[in-house]
Design a protein around this motif. Sequence first.
Motif, PDB file in Angstrom:
ATOM      1  N   VAL A   5       0.854  -1.183   0.000  1.00 33.32           N
ATOM      2  CA  VAL A   5       0.000   0.000   0.000  1.00 33.32           C
ATOM      3  C   VAL A   5       0.893   1.238   0.000  1.00 33.32           C
ATOM      4  CG1 VAL A   5      -1.794   1.283   1.209  1.00 33.32           C
ATOM      5  CG2 VAL A   5      -1.815  -1.222   1.241  1.00 33.32           C
ATOM      6  N   ALA A   6       0.725   2.070  -0.996  1.00 30.87           N
ATOM      7  CA  ALA A   6       1.465   3.332  -1.075  1.00 30.87           C
ATOM      8  C   ALA A   6       0.602   4.450  -0.525  1.00 30.87           C
ATOM      9  CB  ALA A   6       1.855   3.635  -2.511  1.00 30.87           C
ATOM     10  N   ALA A   7       1.193   5.319   0.281  1.00 29.37           N
ATOM     11  CA  ALA A   7       0.458   6.433   0.884  1.00 29.37           C
ATOM     12  C   ALA A   7       1.053   7.751   0.416  1.00 29.37           C
ATOM     13  CB  ALA A   7       0.513   6.342   2.406  1.00 29.37           C
ATOM     14  N   GLU A   8       0.169   8.629  -0.030  1.00 28.47           N
ATOM     15  CA  GLU A   8       0.622   9.965  -0.405  1.00 28.47           C
ATOM     16  C   GLU A   8       1.183  10.695   0.810  1.00 28.47           C
ATOM     17  OE1 GLU A   8      -1.255  14.064  -2.345  1.00 28.47           O
ATOM     18  OE2 GLU A   8      -2.343  12.174  -2.489  1.00 28.47           O
ATOM     19  N   ASN A   9       0.549  10.490   1.967  1.00 28.53           N
ATOM     20  CA  ASN A   9       1.004  11.074   3.231  1.00 28.53           C
ATOM     21  C   ASN A   9       1.022   9.976   4.278  1.00 28.53           C
ATOM     22  OD1 ASN A   9       0.770  14.171   2.604  1.00 28.53           O
ATOM     23  ND2 ASN A   9      -1.182  13.280   1.933  1.00 28.53           N
ATOM     24  N   THR A  10       2.092   9.925   5.057  1.00 29.19           N
ATOM     25  CA  THR A  10       2.194   8.983   6.169  1.00 29.19           C
ATOM     26  C   THR A  10       2.528   9.775   7.427  1.00 29.19           C
ATOM     27  OG1 THR A  10       2.944   7.189   4.717  1.00 29.19           O
ATOM     28  CG2 THR A  10       3.372   6.952   7.079  1.00 29.19           C
ATOM     29  N   PHE A  11       1.746   9.566   8.487  1.00 28.09           N
ATOM     30  CA  PHE A  11       2.018  10.278   9.742  1.00 28.09           C
ATOM     31  C   PHE A  11       3.012   9.446  10.530  1.00 28.09           C
ATOM     32  CE2 PHE A  11       1.036  11.955  14.010  1.00 28.09           C
ATOM     33  CZ  PHE A  11       1.162  13.312  13.741  1.00 28.09           C
ATOM     34  N   LEU A  12       4.262   9.873  10.482  1.00 27.37           N
ATOM     35  CA  LEU A  12       5.365   9.094  11.030  1.00 27.37           C
ATOM     36  C   LEU A  12       6.181   9.973  11.969  1.00 27.37           C
ATOM     37  CD1 LEU A  12       6.590   6.228  10.693  1.00 27.37           C
ATOM     38  CD2 LEU A  12       8.074   7.197   8.923  1.00 27.37           C
TER      39      LEU A  12
END
Length: 365
Positions: A5-12
């Motif tokens: 799964v590719a995420a445009e935004n990841t809260f990391l």
Amino acid sequence: MIRLVAAENTFLNGRLVAGYAAEIGAEGIRRLRPLHSDESPDLRAHLLMPAGIDLQVNGAGGVMLNSDTSAHGIRHIVDTLRARGTGWVMPTLITCEGPRILRAAEAALEAWSSAGFYGLHIEGPHIAPEKRGTHRLGYVRPMDDDTLNALAILRRADVPVMLTLAPEIVPADTIRRIVDMGVVVSAGHTAASEAQTRAGLAAGISCFTHLYNAMPPMSSRAPGVLGTAIGSDAYAGMIVDGHHVSWEMAGIAWRARPLPERMFLVSDAMATIGGPDHFELYGERIEVRDGALVNAAGALAGAHVDLMTCMANLVHHVGVPLDQAVRAATLVPASVMGRTAPGLADGTPNGEFVLLDAGLRRIAL
């Protein structure tokens, strides 16, 4: 099967980053890593984030904590919300008789090891009668031994607990005693003046319950509890469903706070989330009408909304930036309770992360 799964935004690590992907298996995230340019993901998401933390949930899945004050009731409410993007839930017992508060404390001890159970919120019964909202007047009363004993039971077992009270009803020395127990005390269902609110803050109140609601409006010469709350350094929860607070008024409070990350989202969810469109509370029918939960008189009676929907509303209708909205659903509520919010990592299990599309709607895997 493992899906990429590719995420445009990841809260990391407390911020949004771009270009990340998650390898997700049957149990959760196997591996979180940058997406390689030559890879073709199985699914694309707008946002990958830790699941939310909701500090005010009265019920879900057809169950109210007031009606099923048991470990089973707690687990059912938590599990229902975990399937909807809220990974950690604080079931909330609203104004009721003393023995039920004690039963809730014992139930919380029994359920404490359950996944996603974040602690107990006791909302009332030590509130202002004129600002009780849907809380039953016959149960509203001054502080008593039942509540104090329940708090002691919970804190001896190190179970996190929030208590909502009216600072004009509960004496300052009693508030200090409760805070010294390790209870997070929140002001709510109150008609307190500015002076009474400031006295409560000085005694250890660190939070305000569903800002605007069950509070008198402020005026140019009388800020009262609402204006004092907005101008304070304390935390404040808000129900951003478009019914409890208008989008414009939500934005005013959000922008006016003197310190960042003092606003957080709560759902105030009732049994209709994941359940039927009506239920009974205090023997009165509560039903969903035009998206709002109302009683027979048409007055608001809790909320028919979940935390992820509140977060989407905050972005789309109030105009809060996405990173701030994610913090308001994760990091800030954890800070309210003096805890560290779980983050994303290799091994994060299902129920503890959420994928959202561009409309900030949950993507089911």
